[in-house]
Design an enzyme around this catalytic site. Structure first.
Site, PDB file in Angstrom:
ATOM      1  CG  ASP A  82      43.202 126.010  24.085  1.00 45.59           C
ATOM      2  OD1 ASP A  82      44.028 125.126  24.384  1.00 45.59           O
ATOM      3  OD2 ASP A  82      43.509 127.038  23.462  1.00 45.59           O
ATOM      4  CE1 TYR A  87      45.265 132.600  21.348  1.00 44.66           C
ATOM      5  CE2 TYR A  87      43.789 131.362  22.772  1.00 44.66           C
ATOM      6  CZ  TYR A  87      44.734 131.388  21.768  1.00 44.66           C
ATOM      7  OH  TYR A  87      45.131 130.219  21.178  1.00 44.66           O
ATOM      8  CG  HIS A 144      50.729 130.814  22.803  1.00 44.79           C
ATOM      9  ND1 HIS A 144      49.688 131.676  23.059  1.00 44.79           N
ATOM     10  CD2 HIS A 144      50.366 130.155  21.681  1.00 44.79           C
ATOM     11  CE1 HIS A 144      48.760 131.540  22.129  1.00 44.79           C
ATOM     12  NE2 HIS A 144      49.154 130.633  21.271  1.00 44.79           N
ATOM     13  CB  SER A 175      51.478 125.904  22.045  1.00 51.39           C
ATOM     14  OG  SER A 175      50.708 126.204  20.905  1.00 51.39           O
ATOM     15  CG  LEU A 228      37.458 121.416  11.437  1.00 50.09           C
ATOM     16  CD1 LEU A 228      36.034 121.832  11.820  1.00 50.09           C
ATOM     17  CD2 LEU A 228      37.485 119.955  11.016  1.00 50.09           C
TER      18      LEU A 228
END
Length: 324
Positions: A82, A87, A144, A175, A228
Site C-alpha cells: 500500500d 508518501y 487520498h 481514503s 493497532l
C-alpha cells in the site's frame, strides 16, 4: 444518485472468501511455531478480490527509501503493498518490487491520489505513479484526502473512473472519506468506490457508524490504518485488560503464542476490514500475517471489544478527519 443497473446489482453479491497459499513460505516468528501461510482475500463490489492485509509505506516510511522494507515485506509473505503519491517513495516501492523478483501477477499494489498539480488529472497523476513504480497498472487507486479537492469531489471521481476505464487500475476507491464525502461522489458515480481506507480501531468504531452504514449499503470494503493504535499509541486505555483477557484465551485454545496485536487484527478481520499495517522487523511482519491462523474471537469477545472501545473516543490521526 448512482442507479443500480442489472450489472451493478450482480456486483453486490459477495463471492465466497478465497484463500491463497504462498508456496514454500514458512514462518516461525516464535519458537516452535511453523506453518504454511495462507492469505484470505476480500471480495470487492467490482468483482475483484483484495488480500485482507497490506504492508503500508506511509507513517515510518514517509518520505524515506522504501526498497529494503518492501523486500523484507515480500520476502516474509506480504503480497499486498500500500503506497501513495504523498508518501514520496513510490519509486523505491517499485525498486523493492523489482528487487524481490516476485512476478507482478502475484502482487497487489495500491497507490493514492494526492493534490493535483495545475493541468493534471487523476489519470495523468496515476500515469506518473506507474512510471515511478515501474509497473503498467495498479490494482487499487484511492483518492487520498477529500480535503485536497474541496468543491471538486464529483469532478475528481469522474477522473478516477476515467483512469479505471483506461486500464491503469483495476479498482478505484477513496481514503479518509466521511459519510458526507461518500454521498457527494455517489451522486455522480457510474463506478462504485470499492474501498474506503480510514483510521479504524475500537476507539473510533462507534464514530464510524455513519460511514459503515454506507459501506454496507454499497458493499464498499472498509480498510483500516492505525488499527493497532490502542496498544501502540493508547496504552493505558480501557481496552488493555480486555485484550489481555482475550489474548490469554486465544493462546490457550491455540496452544501456541498469540500477541495483543493479533487480537486487534483478528477483531478487524472478522469485521471484514482490510488491514493496512507496517513494521521494520521480520518477526513482527510474520506475526501480522500469522493472524490468519489465530482462532476466531467469539461473538461475546467481539461485543466486549466493541462496548469497551465505546468508553473512549480517540483518534490518533486527527489531521485526516474533519473536527468532531
Amino acid at each position: 444518485m448512482l442507479r443500480r443497473s442489472a450489472s451493478l446489482v450482480n456486483c453486490f453479491e459477495r463471492p465466497n472468501l478465497r484463500h491463497h497459499t504462498i508456496s514454500g513460505f514458512r514462518s516461525s516468528y516464535l519458537a516452535g511455531l511453523s506453518f504454511i501461510m495462507t492469505i484470505s482475500t476480500l471480495p470487492l463490489n467490482d468483482g475483484h478480490q483484495v488480500p485482507w492485509i497490506a504492508f503500508g509505506t506511509g507513517t515510518a516510511l514517509y518520505g524515506k527509501d522504501a526498497e529494503a522494507a518492501i523486500r523484507l515485506a515480500i520476502d516474509n509473505g506480504f503480497t499486498h503493498l500500500d503506497g501513495a503519491q504523498v508518501y514520496g517513495n513510490e519509486d523505491t516501492l517499485g525498486d523493492g518490487v523489482v528487487a524481490s523478483g516476485k512476478p507482478r501477477s502475484e502482487l497487489y499494489l495500491t497507490t493514492k491520489l494526492g493534490k493535483l498539480q495545475p493541468g493534471a488529472t487523476p489519470k495523468s497523476a496515476l500515469q506518473e505513479s506507474l512510471r515511478k513504480m515501474k509497473v503498467d497498472y495498479v490494482d487499487l487507486y484511492l483518492i487520498h484526502q477529500a480535503s485536497n479537492h474541496v468543491g471538486q469531489l464529483k469532478e475528481i471521481w469522474k477522473g478516477m473512473e476515467e483512469a479505471q476505464r483506461a486500464g491503469l487500475t483495476k479498482s478505484i476507491g477513496v481514503s479518509n472519506f466521511t459519510a458526507d464525502h461518500l454521498k457527494t461522489i455517489l451522486e455522480v458515480a457510474t463506478i462504485l468506490p470499492a474501498v474506503n481506507q480510514v483510521e479504524a480501531h475500537p476507539y473510533v468504531w462507534k464514530a464510524l457508524q455513519p460511514n459503515l452504514a454506507i459501506h454496507d449499503q454499497y458493499k464498499i470494503v472498509t480498510s483500516s490504518y492505525g488499527g493497532l493504535s490502542p496498544i501502540f499509541r493508547g496504552k493505558g486505555g480501557p481496552l488493555d485488560s480486555v485484550i489481555e483477557q482475550i489474548r490469554a484465551r486465544l493462546e490457550k485454545t491455540r496452544g501456541a503464542p498469540v500477541s495483543d496485536g493479533q487480537v486487534l487484527n483478528k477483531w478487524l478481520q472478522q469485521k471484514g476490514v482490510l488491514v493496512v499495517t507496517t513494521s521494520s522487523k521480520a518477526e513482527r511482519i510474520r506475526e501480522y500475517l500469522d493472524t490468519q491462523n489465530v482462532p476466531e474471537l467469539t461473538p461475546e469477545e467481539i461485543a466486549l471489544i466493541d462496548t469497551t472501545g465505546e468508553k473512549l473516543h480517540q483518534r490518533y490521526f486527527r489531521d485526516n478527519w474533519p473536527p468532531e
